[in-house]
Design a protein around this motif. Structure first.
Motif, mmCIF file in Angstrom:
data_model
loop_
_atom_site.group_PDB
_atom_site.id
_atom_site.type_symbol
_atom_site.label_atom_id
_atom_site.label_comp_id
_atom_site.label_asym_id
_atom_site.label_seq_id
_atom_site.Cartn_x
_atom_site.Cartn_y
_atom_site.Cartn_z
ATOM 1 N N LEU A 1 0.826 -1.203 0.000
ATOM 2 C CA LEU A 1 0.000 0.000 0.000
ATOM 3 C C LEU A 1 0.862 1.256 0.000
ATOM 4 N N TRP B 1 -0.132 1.010 -4.179
ATOM 5 C CA TRP B 1 -1.262 0.132 -4.474
ATOM 6 C C TRP B 1 -2.473 0.575 -3.653
ATOM 7 N N SER B 2 -3.650 0.536 -4.264
ATOM 8 C CA SER B 2 -4.865 0.912 -3.536
ATOM 9 C C SER B 2 -5.425 -0.301 -2.808
ATOM 10 N N THR C 1 -11.482 -4.999 2.209
ATOM 11 C CA THR C 1 -11.338 -3.682 1.579
ATOM 12 C C THR C 1 -11.304 -2.576 2.629
ATOM 13 N N LEU D 1 -8.041 -0.306 3.706
ATOM 14 C CA LEU D 1 -8.138 1.149 3.735
ATOM 15 C C LEU D 1 -7.711 1.680 5.098
ATOM 16 N N SER E 1 -3.926 1.558 5.613
ATOM 17 C CA SER E 1 -3.201 2.521 4.791
ATOM 18 C C SER E 1 -3.162 3.902 5.454
ATOM 19 N N PRO F 1 -11.310 2.771 -5.309
ATOM 20 C CA PRO F 1 -10.187 2.966 -6.238
ATOM 21 C C PRO F 1 -9.388 1.673 -6.425
ATOM 22 N N ARG G 1 -5.902 0.757 -8.023
ATOM 23 C CA ARG G 1 -4.681 1.344 -8.577
ATOM 24 C C ARG G 1 -3.497 0.430 -8.253
#
Length: 333
Positions: A28, A32-33, A84, A88, A91, A202, A204
């Motif tokens: 992350l 990286w998302s 997910t 998040l 991160s 997102p 990515r």
């Protein structure tokens, strides 16, 4: 395998899960998302478990047809939603802090179950839950007075709610554990992909070189640990253990992931826990021991039935035998 051995399997699952946040953190940080990490994690997991899932469902596909809603919720909410929101969270806030908040899930599960069935668990379970949560609060104290990112904290609380859904369904859906894991991964991958396609999450892909142990390494190294150990292995044995010991003990034994993740974060990321966190770990363990000392009901172990067996899948058909019409009796002339 007895109940104690299945509890050890649940702890082993927690150890495997505990590597997730620590090894996904460098990925992350490399751009990286969370959405991309989720898709890679469950997508590769689907490929790994494809053949075992098909073999486990041989002669039992009717179970999937009967419980397809539960499978969709398990994969879309319990797995995709949990990872997910957790990715998040890590991160933006420390791994150990994210886990502390996420693992309010067992208490949410107790509250939801008590309200649903209108019957609360024994006092020993409640006391153990309070101890465990006290331990979580102690470990949550970073000891540095640093303000936490509100988005990260909110994501961790979302992870707690959907994680409670996962524990309940993983222990109660009457589908062989290995097959349930594979199906859940497939649904989670589709859901994560759709969320990424419409832009709600997102997706990515960042750099393929990440920093681990102070040295640059390929992103495939931490991703391999996350996919093979913290996903395929962790989910498979956790679902199997939950089926044998029930959702409440499984969810509280999963709290030991916090301790494993804290140690891993200290070794890999340099996030050293303070004295209060160490004390909190001991209090947490004491609470978990109290909770799991009370047996909990679990679902029928359909995975142990022979292939082709339809016990508990549907009620046997009842044949209605038509009565033959009686010949009329004509009086003699």
């Amino acid at each position: 395998m007895g109940r104690t051995r299945w509890m050890l399997v649940a702890v082993l699952s927690a150890l495997a899960f505990g590597m997730s946040g620590t090894f996904v953190k460098p990925v992350l940080d490399a751009g990286w998302s969370p959405g991309a990490g989720s898709i890679v994690r469950t997508g590769v997991g689907v490929l790994i478990l494809a053949v075992p899932t098909i073999r486990a469902l041989r002669g039992r596909w009717s179970l999937v047809r009967q419980h397809w809603i539960g499978v969709l919720v398990l994969g879309g909410v319990g797995i995709a939603g949990t990872q997910t929101s957790y990715f998040l969270a890590v991160s933006r806030i420390p791994v150990s802090t994210a886990l502390m908040i996420e693992y309010l899930a067992p208490v949410l599960l107790i509250i939801a179950t008590g309200l649903w069935v209108r019957q609360w668990p024994p006092l020993r379970v409640i006391a153990g839950a309070l101890l465990a949560m006290g331990g979580l609060l102690l470990v949550l104290d970073t000891g540095h007075g640093t303000a936490l990112d509100p988005v990260g904290v909110g994501a961790a609380f979302v992870a707690a709610v959907v994680c409670a859904v996962y524990f309940q369904l993983s222990a109660t859906l009457p589908i062989p554990p290995l097959a349930l894991t594979g199906l859940g991964f497939a649904v989670a991958t589709v859901v994560s992909g759709v969320l990424g396609f419409v832009g709600l999450v997102p997706v990515r892909i960042g750099s393929w070189t990440v920093d681990m142990f102070g040295s640059p390494v390929s992103a495939l190294v931490p991703l391999a640990v996350v996919v093979l150990i913290a996903t395929a292995l962790a989910y498979s044995i956790e679902v199997a253990a939950a089926a044998h010991i029930g959702p409440r003990p499984a969810s509280f034994l999963a709290l030991t992931e916090v301790l494993f993740a804290t140690v891993a974060a200290a070794l890999v990321l340099g996030q050293i826990p303070g004295p209060l966190q160490a004390l909190g770990g001991l209090v947490l363990i004491a609470g978990v021991v109290l909770v799991v000392s009370v047996p909990a009901p679990h679902r029928p172990l359909l995975d142990e039935l022979p292939a082709g067996s339809h016990v508990a899948e549907r009620a046997p058909a009842v044949r209605r035998v038509a009565r033959r019409p009686r010949r009329p009796v004509h009086p003699e002339a």
